[in-house]
Design a protein around this motif. Sequence first.
Motif, PDB file in Angstrom:
ATOM      1  N   MET A 105      38.139  27.664  36.083  1.00  0.00           N
ATOM      2  CA  MET A 105      38.260  27.387  37.524  1.00  0.00           C
ATOM      3  C   MET A 105      37.785  25.968  37.833  1.00  0.00           C
ATOM      4  O   MET A 105      38.423  25.246  38.609  1.00  0.00           O
ATOM      5  N   LEU A 106      36.675  25.582  37.216  1.00  0.00           N
ATOM      6  CA  LEU A 106      36.177  24.220  37.450  1.00  0.00           C
ATOM      7  C   LEU A 106      37.174  23.180  36.953  1.00  0.00           C
ATOM      8  O   LEU A 106      37.432  22.179  37.624  1.00  0.00           O
ATOM      9  N   PHE A 108      40.383  23.613  36.652  1.00  0.00           N
ATOM     10  CA  PHE A 108      41.550  23.673  37.546  1.00  0.00           C
ATOM     11  C   PHE A 108      41.301  22.893  38.836  1.00  0.00           C
ATOM     12  O   PHE A 108      42.138  22.105  39.271  1.00  0.00           O
ATOM     13  N   TYR A 109      40.141  23.088  39.451  1.00  0.00           N
ATOM     14  CA  TYR A 109      39.864  22.416  40.718  1.00  0.00           C
ATOM     15  C   TYR A 109      39.522  20.946  40.541  1.00  0.00           C
ATOM     16  O   TYR A 109      39.570  20.187  41.505  1.00  0.00           O
ATOM     17  N   ASN A 110      39.189  20.540  39.329  1.00  0.00           N
ATOM     18  CA  ASN A 110      38.942  19.119  39.086  1.00  0.00           C
ATOM     19  C   ASN A 110      40.197  18.391  38.616  1.00  0.00           C
ATOM     20  O   ASN A 110      40.147  17.191  38.369  1.00  0.00           O
ATOM     21  N   THR A 111      41.308  19.107  38.488  1.00  0.00           N
ATOM     22  CA  THR A 111      42.573  18.498  38.097  1.00  0.00           C
ATOM     23  C   THR A 111      43.336  18.147  39.365  1.00  0.00           C
ATOM     24  O   THR A 111      43.579  19.013  40.206  1.00  0.00           O
ATOM     25  N   PRO A 112      43.720  16.905  39.518  1.00  0.00           N
ATOM     26  CA  PRO A 112      44.477  16.532  40.717  1.00  0.00           C
ATOM     27  C   PRO A 112      45.795  17.309  40.778  1.00  0.00           C
ATOM     28  O   PRO A 112      46.443  17.566  39.772  1.00  0.00           O
ATOM     29  N   LEU A 128      43.781  33.288  37.510  1.00  0.00           N
ATOM     30  CA  LEU A 128      42.325  33.210  37.683  1.00  0.00           C
ATOM     31  C   LEU A 128      41.814  34.180  38.751  1.00  0.00           C
ATOM     32  O   LEU A 128      40.609  34.304  38.934  1.00  0.00           O
ATOM     33  N   GLY A 129      42.732  34.831  39.461  1.00  0.00           N
ATOM     34  CA  GLY A 129      42.322  35.775  40.501  1.00  0.00           C
ATOM     35  C   GLY A 129      41.898  35.099  41.777  1.00  0.00           C
ATOM     36  O   GLY A 129      41.128  35.666  42.548  1.00  0.00           O
ATOM     37  N   SER A 153      48.696  26.817  59.859  1.00  0.00           N
ATOM     38  CA  SER A 153      49.002  27.216  58.481  1.00  0.00           C
ATOM     39  C   SER A 153      48.617  28.698  58.300  1.00  0.00           C
ATOM     40  O   SER A 153      47.571  29.143  58.750  1.00  0.00           O
ATOM     41  N   SER A 154      49.487  29.459  57.634  1.00  0.00           N
ATOM     42  CA  SER A 154      49.188  30.888  57.410  1.00  0.00           C
ATOM     43  C   SER A 154      48.414  31.099  56.109  1.00  0.00           C
ATOM     44  O   SER A 154      47.915  32.173  55.881  1.00  0.00           O
ATOM     45  N   GLN A 155      48.338  30.087  55.254  1.00  0.00           N
ATOM     46  CA  GLN A 155      47.618  30.197  53.991  1.00  0.00           C
ATOM     47  C   GLN A 155      46.439  29.242  54.002  1.00  0.00           C
ATOM     48  O   GLN A 155      46.531  28.144  54.522  1.00  0.00           O
ATOM     49  N   HIS A 156      45.334  29.700  53.400  1.00  0.00           N
ATOM     50  CA  HIS A 156      44.141  28.856  53.334  1.00  0.00           C
ATOM     51  C   HIS A 156      43.589  28.913  51.917  1.00  0.00           C
ATOM     52  O   HIS A 156      43.375  29.982  51.363  1.00  0.00           O
ATOM     53  N   ASP A 157      43.365  27.775  51.357  1.00  0.00           N
ATOM     54  CA  ASP A 157      42.715  27.663  50.061  1.00  0.00           C
ATOM     55  C   ASP A 157      41.405  26.951  50.302  1.00  0.00           C
ATOM     56  O   ASP A 157      41.389  25.790  50.701  1.00  0.00           O
ATOM     57  N   GLU A 158      40.286  27.657  50.105  1.00  0.00           N
ATOM     58  CA  GLU A 158      38.992  27.066  50.423  1.00  0.00           C
ATOM     59  C   GLU A 158      38.635  25.852  49.600  1.00  0.00           C
ATOM     60  O   GLU A 158      37.728  25.133  49.926  1.00  0.00           O
ATOM     61  N   PHE A 159      39.371  25.589  48.514  1.00  0.00           N
ATOM     62  CA  PHE A 159      39.072  24.439  47.680  1.00  0.00           C
ATOM     63  C   PHE A 159      40.045  23.286  47.912  1.00  0.00           C
ATOM     64  O   PHE A 159      39.955  22.281  47.218  1.00  0.00           O
ATOM     65  N   SER A 160      41.008  23.408  48.827  1.00  0.00           N
ATOM     66  CA  SER A 160      41.967  22.328  49.061  1.00  0.00           C
ATOM     67  C   SER A 160      41.407  21.298  50.004  1.00  0.00           C
ATOM     68  O   SER A 160      40.633  21.522  50.843  1.00  0.00           O
TER      69      SER A 160
END
Length: 160
Positions: A105-106, A108-112, A128-129, A153-160
């Motif tokens: 996960m780390l 993934f979120y550190n990949t642009p 990753l769930g 927006s109807s979708q939310h990604d807390e890491f975006s």
Amino acid sequence: MTDTTITPAPATANAADISGPDAAQKRLKNLSHRDFGTSAARQAAAIAWAGAEVGAELRDNTAALNTVNAALATIAGAATRQAEAAERAAAAAERNARFAQVQTMLAFYNTPTQMLPDGVAEQFKEQLGITSAPRRPVAAPVTPASTAPAVASSQHDEFS
């Protein structure tokens, strides 16, 4: 009465340790004696030797069962230790899997986002769930100069 004598048991270190074959030989000797039918002593001796034969066989069987019991106890102890080791290995594997997921996960979120081809980011999130929580619509401030409507927006990604 007869004048023949009954042969004593072979001398051993312990009279109770006579073997089954020796006791059987003595019993058969008394049974086959020509005076067996009329000699109470021969009949009693044959019965006693039969008891000694059964006792010797029981002793031998008990010793064999004790050996088997000891072997089974050893096997049971080894199986218990193996089960405990399997539990520890399973717990370690679970911790390792959770750690690997956090590392993934780390990474993934550190990949642009632009480094991932189209659709790959969503596939990673699915594997990753990671689920996207619906975003609450936010009312746009009303200004007289604003001509474009606000899009929620109807979708939310807390890491975006």
